[in-house]
Design a protein around this motif. Structure first.
Motif, PDB file in Angstrom:
ATOM      1  N   ALA A 185       0.798  -1.242  -0.103  1.00 20.24           N
ATOM      2  CA  ALA A 185      -0.093  -0.004   0.140  1.00 20.24           C
ATOM      3  C   ALA A 185       0.875   1.456   0.096  1.00 20.24           C
ATOM      4  N   GLU A 186       1.923   1.551  -0.905  1.00 20.03           N
ATOM      5  CA  GLU A 186       2.684   2.503  -1.056  1.00 20.03           C
ATOM      6  C   GLU A 186       3.423   2.980   0.007  1.00 20.03           C
ATOM      7  N   LYS A 187       3.672   2.080   1.063  1.00 17.94           N
ATOM      8  CA  LYS A 187       4.726   2.272   2.006  1.00 17.94           C
ATOM      9  C   LYS A 187       6.008   2.470   1.791  1.00 17.94           C
ATOM     10  N   GLY A 188       6.463   1.854   0.243  1.00 22.98           N
ATOM     11  CA  GLY A 188       7.881   1.940  -0.139  1.00 22.98           C
ATOM     12  C   GLY A 188       7.940   3.420  -0.454  1.00 22.98           C
ATOM     13  N   TYR A 189       7.114   3.869  -1.049  1.00 26.91           N
ATOM     14  CA  TYR A 189       6.978   5.285  -1.791  1.00 26.91           C
ATOM     15  C   TYR A 189       6.975   6.446  -0.419  1.00 26.91           C
ATOM     16  N   ALA A 190       6.272   5.851   0.432  1.00 28.11           N
ATOM     17  CA  ALA A 190       6.350   6.698   1.689  1.00 28.11           C
ATOM     18  C   ALA A 190       7.783   7.012   2.275  1.00 28.11           C
ATOM     19  N   ALA A 191       8.394   5.599   2.326  1.00 30.69           N
ATOM     20  CA  ALA A 191       9.628   5.572   2.958  1.00 30.69           C
ATOM     21  C   ALA A 191      10.572   6.518   1.912  1.00 30.69           C
ATOM     22  N   PHE A 192      10.459   6.599   0.784  1.00 29.22           N
ATOM     23  CA  PHE A 192      11.281   7.230  -0.117  1.00 29.22           C
ATOM     24  C   PHE A 192      11.164   8.702   0.354  1.00 29.22           C
ATOM     25  N   ALA A 193       9.794   9.164   0.615  1.00 30.60           N
ATOM     26  CA  ALA A 193       9.626  10.563   1.069  1.00 30.60           C
ATOM     27  C   ALA A 193      10.351  10.792   2.569  1.00 30.60           C
ATOM     28  N   ILE A 194      10.064   9.919   3.182  1.00 32.39           N
ATOM     29  CA  ILE A 194      10.692  10.113   4.725  1.00 32.39           C
ATOM     30  C   ILE A 194      12.135  10.221   4.531  1.00 32.39           C
ATOM     31  N   ILE A 195      12.825   9.370   3.895  1.00 26.90           N
ATOM     32  CA  ILE A 195      14.368   9.585   3.678  1.00 26.90           C
ATOM     33  C   ILE A 195      14.603  11.063   3.352  1.00 26.90           C
ATOM     34  N   ILE A 196      13.866  11.798   2.654  1.00 26.63           N
ATOM     35  CA  ILE A 196      14.071  12.960   2.158  1.00 26.63           C
ATOM     36  C   ILE A 196      13.783  14.030   3.433  1.00 26.63           C
ATOM     37  N   LEU A 197      12.508  13.515   3.936  1.00 27.54           N
ATOM     38  CA  LEU A 197      12.189  14.373   5.199  1.00 27.54           C
ATOM     39  C   LEU A 197      13.309  14.449   6.275  1.00 27.54           C
ATOM     40  N   GLY A 198      13.990  13.127   6.422  1.00 29.22           N
ATOM     41  CA  GLY A 198      14.726  12.912   7.370  1.00 29.22           C
ATOM     42  C   GLY A 198      16.289  13.354   7.091  1.00 29.22           C
ATOM     43  N   ARG A 199      16.251  14.197   6.000  1.00 31.63           N
ATOM     44  CA  ARG A 199      17.599  14.567   5.613  1.00 31.63           C
ATOM     45  C   ARG A 199      18.637  13.603   5.280  1.00 31.63           C
ATOM     46  N   TYR A 200      18.234  12.453   4.969  1.00 32.45           N
ATOM     47  CA  TYR A 200      19.194  11.430   4.517  1.00 32.45           C
ATOM     48  C   TYR A 200      19.934  10.866   5.575  1.00 32.45           C
ATOM     49  N   SER A 201      19.361  11.160   6.706  1.00 24.40           N
ATOM     50  CA  SER A 201      20.172  10.661   8.041  1.00 24.40           C
ATOM     51  C   SER A 201      19.221   9.514   8.827  1.00 24.40           C
TER      52      SER A 201
END
Lengths: 361, 314
Positions: B230-246
């Motif tokens: 259910a698009e959790k993978g795409y959400a993770a992609f967004a989270i990585i950006i939000l978390g500034r790649y840390s």
């Protein structure tokens, strides 16, 4: 004359590579079927007879090709401009919703048929356009990946439509038995174009869209700007093109065309709006667009091929019990091979782009 | 309204937050490996689905949950290997190949699921991972209940967050991976094997993200459902950006998602009168807002820059 020959030679080469990509996809899919214990030859045979075995089957193939063709063209417009519109599925439903709402508005009126149809399709076009413009805006204003935002918007639209048409929902049929809208009036339906089959004028509309996209991309400044942005956004910007504006309008146009496909589907094929109106057309059409090399003529043929694949695989599931999702596997494989081969084919162009420091996002 | 602010409501809510955050955490932590090395992690969704299916099928046949995690990781590596080959070595566009990978995973898992389990409305189920209380830590009041009375994969996700942070911040190899992502050409001049490092990082992404998929089918639920990620993978992609790649930033982002998911479940349970479709929309709208706020974020300089030996940027 010499120029002609070069163009012909280049096209022959890309046609050959497309063909090889198809063969590769079929071979890999065969392995996948053998692993599941099925006979691939039997499967392919069943797909072909299912798609061309009778007058109705052929009509069905063209019927399935119609939305694929329109959405494939929508995706080609976006991809030409390097906007990766992966959310055509949502834009398709937005358009279908637009057409259904608009038909409800005109349900009781005695307007001439072609006016109702025209107005419904315009609404579909606008609704799809709005749904496509949002990821375009997020991309140009915030740099957000349009792949992710358009996928998210698809999920939102699917849930929204599900809410609207659920039993007893705001636009569900009044008896409350089924999760779908009321059937549209006869005057809003697209006319049939082949006797005793369900093939309707939507197919003609699809061909018109192909012509329109061709004219837009090749003969207008807008099309030129889209292509320039897609090829190299940096030099396009130096050339005075407003990249942000082009991205938003490209995505909006792409969404609008995908929305039109939704409208055509409601007015021509289903006569109502319900979940499951699209068995994933928005995603299949990505493969259609790339297999057709983002070229309107190519897309007409690849849409027919995938229309055949979809029709045939449903038939195959019914007659010999191989899951119809095989079609989805084949489409994904075609996508992989086509993209892979096109990199090999355009090595020099891509190498030049990399040397300028371009990325492969 | 009063029952919102009782321990009886808040404690299970926070416990569920951690449980619901874990698939996002595993996916995002996985994705960070390829993003740090300069390869987009847009294919995560496909790996999740693959892991969910192979994990589930393995438990179904062998009844071994840990073997299932291993098989899921292996399938994730195989699938992402296609992506890595085409993006890192051939230089195909990651958005296209990523989409193809997602479609392939969706098609393959549905195809094999229907082949093996048939098309019936009844789901085949297995016995999933059970919660267990961590000795000592699990008995700390409140915190123990929230963090340390979960299933084993949750603990693994905690360890991975820390280990990934340690790897990229404190080890020489992690620094090398980062420099490959920041400037592949400079890294090459320093003698680093750019392509090889990128390939390995993407494969690690595949192995970790696949656990996130398996978590869905063998830890939080007991069956496989078509397109269950259910698009959790795409959400993770967004989270990585939000978390500034840390890794730490991403983990905090995942907690936010976990909280939203848990809140949605709990609100439904106490009978808040909003149509369930709108509840289900929340994570997607949430991601859109995240993407609006985070934009393209602070990507590594060389993100999505193709590298090939001998290619000189002019």
């Amino acid at each position: 004359m010499k120029k002609m020959r070069i163009i012909l030679k280049k096209n022959m080469k890309s046609l050959m590579l497309t063909f090889i990509a198809l063969i590769c996809a079929l071979l890999v899919a065969s392995v996948i079927m053998v692993l599941a214990g099925y006979n691939p030859l039997q499967a392919y045979q069943s797909i072909v007879t299912g798609a061309f075995g009778s007058r109705n089957a052929i009509a069905q193939t063209f019927l399935k090709a119609t939305p694929l063709m329109i959405i494939g063209l929508a995706i080609a417009v976006a991809f030409k401009g390097s906007a990766f519109n992966i959310g055509a599925e949502g834009q398709f439903y937005a358009g279908a919703l637009g057409a259904a709402l608009s038909e409800m508005y005109f349900h009781e009126t005695a307007l001439p048929s072609f006016i109702i149809i025209f107005l419904c399709l315009v609404t579909a076009f606008v609704f799809g356009g709005i749904w496509g413009a949002i990821p375009g805006y997020l991309r140009s204003a915030r740099g957000a990946s349009e792949v992710v935002t358009s996928v998210m918007l698809t999920s939102v639209m699917l849930l929204f439509v599900r809410y609207l048409v659920t039993q007893g929902g705001p636009i569900a049929e009044p008896r409350g038995f089924y999760p779908e809208t009321q059937e549209i009036v006869e005057s809003a339906r697209l006319p049939y174009i082949w006797e005793n089959t369900r093939l309707h004028a939507g197919f003609i509309i699809a061909l018109f869209v192909a012509l329109a996209v061709y004219l837009l991309m090749e003969k207008t400044t807008w099309g030129y700007k889209i292509k320039a942005t897609g090829l190299n956004s940096l030099s396009a910007e130096y050339g005075g093109i407003n990249i942000g504006l082009v991205t938003v309008t490209t995505m909006a146009l792409s969404g609008a065309i995908a929305g039109l496909a939704g409208g055509v589907e409601v007015l021509g094929t289903s006569w109502k709006l319900y979940m499951g109106l699209s068995p994933g057309y928005g995603y299949n059409a990505i493969a259609v667009a790339l297999l057709g090399r983002l070229n309107p003529v190519g897309i007409i043929f690849s849409a027919l091929l995938f229309g055949m694949l979809n029709t045939g695989s449903n038939q195959m599931a019914r007659s010999i019990g191989i899951p119809s999702t095989l079609a989805a596997v084949l489409q994904a494989l075609v996508l992989l091979f086509v993209v892979g081969f096109s990199v090999l084919e355009n090595k020099e162009i891509i190498l030049k782009k990399w040397k300028r420091g371009g990325n492969n996002e | 309204m009063s029952n919102f602010f009782t321990w009886a409501f808040i404690l299970p809510l926070l416990q569920a937050t951690i449980r619901m955050a874990t698939p996002y955490t595993l996916a995002a932590i996985g994705g960070i490996y390829s993003d740090k090395a300069g390869v987009s992690s847009i294919e995560l969704e496909g790996i999740l689905l693959m892991g969910a299916f192979t994990g589930f099928a393995t438990v179904y046949y062998t009844n071994s949950l840990w073997l299932a995690v291993l098989v899921a990781m292996l399938s994730g590596v195989l699938l992402v290997g296609i992506y890595a080959f085409m993006v890192v070595m051939l230089g195909c566009k990651s958005a296209l190949i990523g989409t193809a990978i997602v479609l392939l995973a969706s098609g393959l898992t549905n195809f094999y699921y229907r082949s093996i389990f048939g098309v019936s409305s009844e789901y085949t189920s297995i016995i999933p991972f059970k919660n267990f209380t961590v000795p000592i830590l699990g008995h700390i009041p409140v915190i123990g209940k929230i963090f340390f009375q979960q299933n084993a994969l949750v603990y693994i996700s905690f360890i991975l967050v820390f280990a990934t942070w340690y790897f990229f911040e404190k080890t020489a190899l992690g620094l090398e991976c980062r420099s490959v992502g920041e400037n592949p050409f400079a890294a090459d001049t320093l003698g680093l094997p750019v392509v090889r490092l990128r390939m390995i990082n993407v494969l690690i992404t595949g192995s970790i993200a696949a656990i996130a998929g398996a978590y869905l089918s063998i830890a939080t639920s007991s069956s496989f459902v078509e397109n269950m990620s259910a698009e959790k993978g795409y959400a993770a992609f967004a989270i990585i950006i939000l978390g500034r790649y840390s890794p730490i930033g991403a983990f905090l982002g995942c907690l936010l998602y976990g909280f939203a998911d848990a809140l949605q479940l709990n609100l439904q349970a106490i009978g808040i009168n909003v149509p369930y479709q709108f509840m289900l929309m929340m994570p997607y709208i949430f991601t859109l807002i995240v993407m609006f706020i985070a934009g393209k974020g602070e990507k590594p300089e060389g993100h999505s820059k193709f590298f090939k030996k001998g290619l000189q940027i002019t």
